[in-house]
Scaffold this motif. Sequence first.
Motif, PDB file in Angstrom:
ATOM      1  N   TYR B  19       0.833  -0.826  -0.354  1.00  0.00           N
ATOM      2  CA  TYR B  19      -0.096  -0.365   0.271  1.00  0.00           C
ATOM      3  C   TYR B  19       0.666   1.304   0.268  1.00  0.00           C
ATOM      4  O   TYR B  19       1.926   1.370   1.038  1.00  0.00           O
ATOM      5  N   ALA B  25      -2.669   4.182  -2.644  1.00  0.00           N
ATOM      6  CA  ALA B  25      -2.736   3.118  -4.391  1.00  0.00           C
ATOM      7  C   ALA B  25      -2.779   2.188  -3.190  1.00  0.00           C
ATOM      8  O   ALA B  25      -1.628   1.657  -3.003  1.00  0.00           O
ATOM      9  N   ILE B  27      -1.752  -2.352  -4.533  1.00  0.00           N
ATOM     10  CA  ILE B  27      -0.712  -3.196  -5.309  1.00  0.00           C
ATOM     11  C   ILE B  27      -0.735  -4.600  -5.360  1.00  0.00           C
ATOM     12  O   ILE B  27      -0.155  -4.476  -4.277  1.00  0.00           O
ATOM     13  N   VAL B  39      -0.276  -0.877 -16.677  1.00  0.00           N
ATOM     14  CA  VAL B  39      -1.295  -0.924 -16.175  1.00  0.00           C
ATOM     15  C   VAL B  39      -2.058  -0.622 -17.161  1.00  0.00           C
ATOM     16  O   VAL B  39      -2.391   0.320 -18.694  1.00  0.00           O
ATOM     17  N   LEU B  49      -2.725  -5.043 -13.586  1.00  0.00           N
ATOM     18  CA  LEU B  49      -0.708  -5.122 -13.774  1.00  0.00           C
ATOM     19  C   LEU B  49      -1.047  -6.262 -15.486  1.00  0.00           C
ATOM     20  O   LEU B  49      -1.092  -7.547 -14.867  1.00  0.00           O
ATOM     21  N   GLN B  61      -4.667  -2.945  -9.469  1.00  0.00           N
ATOM     22  CA  GLN B  61      -3.661  -2.024  -9.068  1.00  0.00           C
ATOM     23  C   GLN B  61      -4.798  -1.426  -8.389  1.00  0.00           C
ATOM     24  O   GLN B  61      -5.868  -0.835  -9.375  1.00  0.00           O
ATOM     25  N   GLU B  63      -6.680   2.352  -7.033  1.00  0.00           N
ATOM     26  CA  GLU B  63      -5.877   3.865  -6.986  1.00  0.00           C
ATOM     27  C   GLU B  63      -6.961   4.295  -6.111  1.00  0.00           C
ATOM     28  O   GLU B  63      -8.668   4.374  -6.039  1.00  0.00           O
TER      29      GLU B  63
END
Lengths: 79, 135
Positions: B19, B25, B27, B39, B49, B61, B63
Amino acid sequence: MAGREEEVKAAIERPTIGIFSDADFPERQIYYFLQKEKKRYLKVVVQFKNADEPGEVITAFTTDSPKKGEKMVWPIFDP
Amino acid sequence: MERLAAFQLGGQHPLYVKYDPVFDALIILLVSPQTETVVHYVDQHVGLLYTPDDLEIVGLQVEAFERSFLPQHDSLQRVWRLSDASAELKDAGDVILAFAQVTPRVAQEVARATEPILGKAGQAFTRAVAYTYAA
């Protein structure tokens, strides 16, 4: 982002498809720089904490397209 | 999606969850974080990804994770709060241990939450995450 400083700088100085506002964070601006040989973009996210202070690059990564919800705030750079 | 399927057939494999609090974000990666990825956004918050050489999906990912995504997913929010209990823990070792314990659950909840957006890729990702352990 490490090792990609020159590319990040180029993205901020000459964004290929203009400058966008972030979809969720109004204090952020997004710069896309076309990596022609790869047909992808370097996406650079810049955060402006205060209007009278310079922005700070908070991340940069490769993407194949802009994100839904982002809005263009400055048009295409074309010298 | 061959690599996602291979993750299930190959038994348990490491899971990398990070994080980024500045970018906000989350991941999730099924391969080493050193792997080059691209991305591909599927909506305002979620991006797949993939590796550029073989176009295989290797992670997610998310966001605006805490600002926008988390409030829309109750069960994920509950699991995420467990990982955020670090303030009450004694030292850095406790923090790392606590995060390691909830990491697979966070990944599973994120995979479930994104399944409707990702379709078949999402289902394959959820199955692949089920065969992971925290790296």
